[in-house]
Design a protein around this motif. Sequence first.
Motif, PDB file in Angstrom:
ATOM      1  N   LEU A 242      23.240  33.546  11.880  1.00  0.00           N
ATOM      2  CA  LEU A 242      23.443  33.792  10.449  1.00  0.00           C
ATOM      3  C   LEU A 242      24.870  33.482   9.987  1.00  0.00           C
ATOM      4  CD1 LEU A 242      21.473  37.139   9.936  1.00  0.00           C
ATOM      5  CD2 LEU A 242      20.704  34.817   9.481  1.00  0.00           C
ATOM      6  N   ASP A 243      25.753  33.069  10.929  1.00  0.00           N
ATOM      7  CA  ASP A 243      27.145  32.778  10.582  1.00  0.00           C
ATOM      8  C   ASP A 243      27.861  33.972   9.977  1.00  0.00           C
ATOM      9  OD1 ASP A 243      27.756  30.257  11.358  1.00  0.00           O
ATOM     10  OD2 ASP A 243      26.799  29.307   9.613  1.00  0.00           O
ATOM     11  N   VAL A 244      27.734  35.112  10.587  1.00  0.00           N
ATOM     12  CA  VAL A 244      28.461  36.283  10.071  1.00  0.00           C
ATOM     13  C   VAL A 244      29.275  36.923  11.200  1.00  0.00           C
ATOM     14  CG1 VAL A 244      26.914  36.911   8.176  1.00  0.00           C
ATOM     15  CG2 VAL A 244      26.433  37.747  10.486  1.00  0.00           C
TER      16      VAL A 244
ATOM     17  N   GLN B 177      23.092  38.431   2.234  1.00  0.00           N
ATOM     18  CA  GLN B 177      23.448  37.204   1.520  1.00  0.00           C
ATOM     19  C   GLN B 177      23.421  35.995   2.458  1.00  0.00           C
ATOM     20  OE1 GLN B 177      23.578  36.288  -1.580  1.00  0.00           O
ATOM     21  NE2 GLN B 177      22.965  38.397  -2.063  1.00  0.00           N
ATOM     22  N   ALA B 178      23.952  36.192   3.660  1.00  0.00           N
ATOM     23  CA  ALA B 178      23.967  35.107   4.637  1.00  0.00           C
ATOM     24  C   ALA B 178      22.537  34.689   4.976  1.00  0.00           C
ATOM     25  CB  ALA B 178      24.701  35.549   5.902  1.00  0.00           C
ATOM     26  N   TYR B 179      21.687  35.697   5.137  1.00  0.00           N
ATOM     27  CA  TYR B 179      20.268  35.430   5.442  1.00  0.00           C
ATOM     28  C   TYR B 179      19.625  34.630   4.313  1.00  0.00           C
ATOM     29  CZ  TYR B 179      15.235  36.498   5.534  1.00  0.00           C
ATOM     30  OH  TYR B 179      13.871  36.414   5.477  1.00  0.00           O
ATOM     31  N   LEU B 180      19.827  35.094   3.061  1.00  0.00           N
ATOM     32  CA  LEU B 180      19.197  34.409   1.924  1.00  0.00           C
ATOM     33  C   LEU B 180      19.670  32.965   1.821  1.00  0.00           C
ATOM     34  CD1 LEU B 180      19.228  37.239  -0.797  1.00  0.00           C
ATOM     35  CD2 LEU B 180      17.258  36.375   0.475  1.00  0.00           C
ATOM     36  N   SER B 181      20.965  32.759   2.054  1.00  0.00           N
ATOM     37  CA  SER B 181      21.441  31.381   1.888  1.00  0.00           C
ATOM     38  C   SER B 181      20.932  30.490   3.023  1.00  0.00           C
ATOM     39  CB  SER B 181      22.965  31.337   1.717  1.00  0.00           C
ATOM     40  OG  SER B 181      23.589  31.284   2.958  1.00  0.00           O
ATOM     41  N   LYS B 182      20.786  31.065   4.235  1.00  0.00           N
ATOM     42  CA  LYS B 182      20.189  30.291   5.327  1.00  0.00           C
ATOM     43  C   LYS B 182      18.728  29.936   5.004  1.00  0.00           C
ATOM     44  CE  LYS B 182      23.406  30.034   8.470  1.00  0.00           C
ATOM     45  NZ  LYS B 182      23.909  28.751   8.930  1.00  0.00           N
TER      46      LYS B 182
ATOM     47  N   HIS C 292      14.876  34.439  10.527  1.00  0.00           N
ATOM     48  CA  HIS C 292      14.299  35.723  10.123  1.00  0.00           C
ATOM     49  C   HIS C 292      14.453  36.768  11.236  1.00  0.00           C
ATOM     50  CE1 HIS C 292      11.804  38.507   7.921  1.00  0.00           C
ATOM     51  NE2 HIS C 292      11.114  38.718   9.033  1.00  0.00           N
ATOM     52  N   ASP C 293      14.185  36.355  12.477  1.00  0.00           N
ATOM     53  CA  ASP C 293      14.328  37.287  13.593  1.00  0.00           C
ATOM     54  C   ASP C 293      15.771  37.785  13.715  1.00  0.00           C
ATOM     55  OD1 ASP C 293      11.670  36.974  14.125  1.00  0.00           O
ATOM     56  OD2 ASP C 293      11.926  35.597  15.813  1.00  0.00           O
ATOM     57  N   ALA C 294      16.711  36.856  13.512  1.00  0.00           N
ATOM     58  CA  ALA C 294      18.122  37.227  13.584  1.00  0.00           C
ATOM     59  C   ALA C 294      18.432  38.278  12.521  1.00  0.00           C
ATOM     60  CB  ALA C 294      19.001  35.992  13.394  1.00  0.00           C
ATOM     61  N   TYR C 295      17.895  38.060  11.317  1.00  0.00           N
ATOM     62  CA  TYR C 295      18.140  38.996  10.222  1.00  0.00           C
ATOM     63  C   TYR C 295      17.570  40.375  10.550  1.00  0.00           C
ATOM     64  CZ  TYR C 295      17.632  41.270   5.714  1.00  0.00           C
ATOM     65  OH  TYR C 295      17.658  42.179   4.702  1.00  0.00           O
ATOM     66  N   ILE C 296      16.333  40.390  11.053  1.00  0.00           N
ATOM     67  CA  ILE C 296      15.688  41.666  11.388  1.00  0.00           C
ATOM     68  C   ILE C 296      16.500  42.396  12.474  1.00  0.00           C
ATOM     69  CG2 ILE C 296      13.610  42.691  12.450  1.00  0.00           C
ATOM     70  CD1 ILE C 296      13.272  41.810   9.531  1.00  0.00           C
ATOM     71  N   ALA C 297      17.106  41.608  13.385  1.00  0.00           N
ATOM     72  CA  ALA C 297      17.828  42.212  14.506  1.00  0.00           C
ATOM     73  C   ALA C 297      19.097  42.939  14.065  1.00  0.00           C
ATOM     74  CB  ALA C 297      18.164  41.152  15.548  1.00  0.00           C
ATOM     75  N   ILE C 298      19.718  42.470  12.951  1.00  0.00           N
ATOM     76  CA  ILE C 298      21.023  43.057  12.594  1.00  0.00           C
ATOM     77  C   ILE C 298      21.115  43.475  11.135  1.00  0.00           C
ATOM     78  CG2 ILE C 298      22.295  41.836  14.418  1.00  0.00           C
ATOM     79  CD1 ILE C 298      23.214  39.843  12.218  1.00  0.00           C
ATOM     80  N   LYS C 299      19.945  43.636  10.449  1.00  0.00           N
ATOM     81  CA  LYS C 299      20.025  43.820   8.992  1.00  0.00           C
ATOM     82  C   LYS C 299      20.642  45.146   8.556  1.00  0.00           C
ATOM     83  CE  LYS C 299      15.361  45.533   8.437  1.00  0.00           C
ATOM     84  NZ  LYS C 299      14.369  45.855   7.463  1.00  0.00           N
ATOM     85  N   ASP C 300      20.495  46.195   9.363  1.00  0.00           N
ATOM     86  CA  ASP C 300      21.135  47.452   8.972  1.00  0.00           C
ATOM     87  C   ASP C 300      21.735  48.138  10.200  1.00  0.00           C
ATOM     88  OD1 ASP C 300      18.909  48.423  10.245  1.00  0.00           O
ATOM     89  OD2 ASP C 300      17.836  48.858   8.381  1.00  0.00           O
ATOM     90  N   LEU C 301      22.378  49.271   9.947  1.00  0.00           N
ATOM     91  CA  LEU C 301      23.109  49.946  11.019  1.00  0.00           C
ATOM     92  C   LEU C 301      22.208  50.243  12.211  1.00  0.00           C
ATOM     93  CD1 LEU C 301      25.796  51.079  11.857  1.00  0.00           C
ATOM     94  CD2 LEU C 301      25.126  53.270  10.872  1.00  0.00           C
TER      95      LEU C 301
ATOM     96  N   SER D 220      19.174  35.241  -5.257  1.00  0.00           N
ATOM     97  CA  SER D 220      19.818  34.001  -4.807  1.00  0.00           C
ATOM     98  C   SER D 220      18.841  32.853  -4.563  1.00  0.00           C
ATOM     99  CB  SER D 220      20.601  34.243  -3.512  1.00  0.00           C
ATOM    100  OG  SER D 220      21.404  35.369  -3.614  1.00  0.00           O
ATOM    101  N   GLY D 221      17.853  32.715  -5.438  1.00  0.00           N
ATOM    102  CA  GLY D 221      16.931  31.586  -5.313  1.00  0.00           C
ATOM    103  C   GLY D 221      15.859  31.769  -4.262  1.00  0.00           C
ATOM    104  N   VAL D 222      15.822  32.935  -3.626  1.00  0.00           N
ATOM    105  CA  VAL D 222      14.782  33.194  -2.633  1.00  0.00           C
ATOM    106  C   VAL D 222      13.826  34.253  -3.175  1.00  0.00           C
ATOM    107  CG1 VAL D 222      14.273  33.961  -0.280  1.00  0.00           C
ATOM    108  CG2 VAL D 222      16.325  32.614  -0.731  1.00  0.00           C
ATOM    109  N   ILE D 223      12.538  33.921  -3.149  1.00  0.00           N
ATOM    110  CA  ILE D 223      11.512  34.870  -3.563  1.00  0.00           C
ATOM    111  C   ILE D 223      10.896  35.439  -2.302  1.00  0.00           C
ATOM    112  CG2 ILE D 223       9.313  35.128  -4.759  1.00  0.00           C
ATOM    113  CD1 ILE D 223      10.171  32.686  -6.472  1.00  0.00           C
ATOM    114  N   GLU D 224      11.223  36.700  -2.045  1.00  0.00           N
ATOM    115  CA  GLU D 224      10.816  37.345  -0.798  1.00  0.00           C
ATOM    116  C   GLU D 224       9.723  38.355  -1.101  1.00  0.00           C
ATOM    117  OE1 GLU D 224      14.508  39.365   0.300  1.00  0.00           O
ATOM    118  OE2 GLU D 224      13.826  39.215   2.359  1.00  0.00           O
ATOM    119  N   VAL D 225       8.538  38.136  -0.571  1.00  0.00           N
ATOM    120  CA  VAL D 225       7.498  39.141  -0.762  1.00  0.00           C
ATOM    121  C   VAL D 225       7.758  40.265   0.235  1.00  0.00           C
ATOM    122  CG1 VAL D 225       5.029  39.599  -0.790  1.00  0.00           C
ATOM    123  CG2 VAL D 225       5.885  37.359  -1.472  1.00  0.00           C
ATOM    124  N   LEU D 226       7.846  41.494  -0.270  1.00  0.00           N
ATOM    125  CA  LEU D 226       8.140  42.622   0.615  1.00  0.00           C
ATOM    126  C   LEU D 226       6.864  43.259   1.131  1.00  0.00           C
ATOM    127  CD1 LEU D 226      11.027  44.245  -1.466  1.00  0.00           C
ATOM    128  CD2 LEU D 226      11.218  42.641   0.432  1.00  0.00           C
ATOM    129  N   SER D 227       5.819  43.257   0.281  1.00  0.00           N
ATOM    130  CA  SER D 227       4.544  43.825   0.720  1.00  0.00           C
ATOM    131  C   SER D 227       3.431  43.362  -0.199  1.00  0.00           C
ATOM    132  CB  SER D 227       4.606  45.352   0.703  1.00  0.00           C
ATOM    133  OG  SER D 227       4.688  45.803  -0.632  1.00  0.00           O
TER     134      SER D 227
END
Lengths: 115, 585
Positions: free
Chosen positions: A11-13, A24-29, A46-55, B184-191
């Motif tokens: 994710l380049d963070v 933000q990094a996830y969305l731009s990727k 997506h997996d990378a984001y899920i792995a580190i998205k919150d504390l 940011s231009g991404v449409i993410e379906v959450l559920s």
Amino acid sequence: MNIIKTPYQILDVQPSATDAEIKQAYLSKVKNNPPDRDQLLFQSIHDAYIAIKDLKSRISYDLFTVPSMSFDELVDQALKTTQQNTISARQLNTLLQLSIDDSTIQNAISRTKKQ
Amino acid sequence: MNDIIIGIDLGTSNSEVSVVEQGKVTVIADGDKKILPSYVGLDDSGNIIVGELAKNQYLLYPERTIKSIKRLMGKNTQVNLADQQYSPQEISAIILKHLKQIAEKYLEQTVNKAVITVPAYFSDAQRQATREAGEIAGLEVVRMINEPTAAVLTYDANQQQKKQVLIYDLGGGTFDVSVVNIESGVIEVLSSHGDNHLGGDDFDQKIISYLLDHLQSTYAVDVRQHSKAMARINHAAEKAKLILSDQPYVQIDEEYLLEHEGAAVHLSIELSRALYEEMIEDYLNLTMDAVDTAMKGAKLTVADIDEIILVGGSTRTPCIRQRLLNEFGFEPHGEVDADLCVTMGAAIQAAIINGQQVDKVLVDVTPYTYGTSAIGLLRGESYPFTYEPIIHKNSVLPSRKTEAFVTNQDGQEFVDITIYQGEDPDALNNVKIAEFRVEGLSDAKAGNVITLTLELDLNGILQVSAEERITGLRKSITINNALSNFESGSVKVATQRISALFGKLDASLYEQDKTQESNNIHPEIEAAQALITKAENLFATISSEDKEDMQVLIEALKTCIDVEDITGLEKPLSELNDIIYYLES
């Protein structure tokens, strides 16, 4: 062996990045690598984001850092190390899906704060 | 240049087709109508009719008219149309083929690819059936996207502020609710959550029962036995429902509905909106429960939702707005066109796939949990069909998950693997969608590891594979049997069957054009173009020899069309016609 990227690298963070920065990094990727174009690349983002998205997920990731190996390799390794004694399906899956629950984290955090 | 890809909303009551041209979405009108009623019928001379015409004849000839076919998609059943049996896929294919022709006429070129929308809560079998309908119609379905998600694609995704939106999509036969994050231009379906058999048709049924009860008590007549009278009551109920969206009362009058014991039966009754709302209250409660489930799935509370978008004709019912206002504290958004936003979204997704439009990206989820059964514990006791979820509800698509299982007997030679869709801890309470056997396992002690991989693609279609780890013995299947168990056997046979029906339709279109003659294009040229399209549609299924012959004739026709040589058209036209006739018979 090929070089394995950490979720932070994918994710380049920085490891010190905040939740918002990681999101933000996830969305731009994702914007630059939509699921339509390269499904595998998208999945790794997506997996990378899920792995580190919150504390919670970051602590979990830090504690159980296995270089992002594929599931297949993990299974093979689990098999190799346990070949002598047979292993039940439940044990195997527990082994592969070790994680921590919320209360453990809360306790850990409150303890570090006290110190 | 990339092939054109059209966007199709294949609805229970209405269908539409659109395309993106120079960055703008156009909903393609047939004549002056953008909305095609999803009706299919055969007229007096056995010609297939689709849309408005079929809807009109439904009152007179219900036995040779079909409506709401979408409700049967994915079921192993047949419908009767003028004494011929058709699968739901074939009937849907007729609607798709008609939409394809509308698009071809507008674009003046052949169209072979489409993005088709499906309800988010459509199951694997229903999605497979939809894809097959596309194939039968001569359309490669490059993507199926979920209807509520398609609706959001019409939305400006590049706003400064992050927005969390709830989409409440109530159509003629299906209900979906999705929670979406736009940032940011991404449409993410959450559920996503929903109900495949809940829609405006059910509201009609409530009114119909009310009318039938009234006739039963007034005239002691059971109208269900009279198909024409039932068709009129159906129609009257639907009309009454629409009027009640604007008026507090509606007067329903149908004179000379039928004759009973020598006397004419007239229907005349008033229905109030209040009573109607009471009739459909249970349905609305179900939709609000689904809204709760979707909110929980997205881990959001009502305060987190910035906007509500209503999709589908049935959302015009005023009490739906009221219920949402009560729940969320603000009114649903009015800008989005409830009827057309889904087809427009499909066209936008088509443009994204084609690389024409890159300013937004869609990330969607599966509304279902998929898993298998294994020996395990259920309520504290050993149970052979414990559900083991593998891909969880609201996982991002595409999704690939692997789990390990072990054999439970020494020297076990095979394992039977069953795949289910659902949430219940008892696998047998979920929907079984596939089963297969991995045979020839090596002679190993109990504890032989079998891994099971489930892959859900962007269309929401599942692929399953199992592997014995020590030998690498593999078996994989795509859940792909929706069509294999119906009479005509294969997509190819169905394609020819439906094309043959359309041979007749083409002729009738030609007649229409001839009488209109509003523009300067010669009817002969239009006929030639129609025939070329038809010929090209056959290319995929014929021998290369036939194809070459046809290509020579098509070239000749095109040369004549370019210079408007009408007499020169005659010979190649009739030769091409003969070949097509020969191929189709």
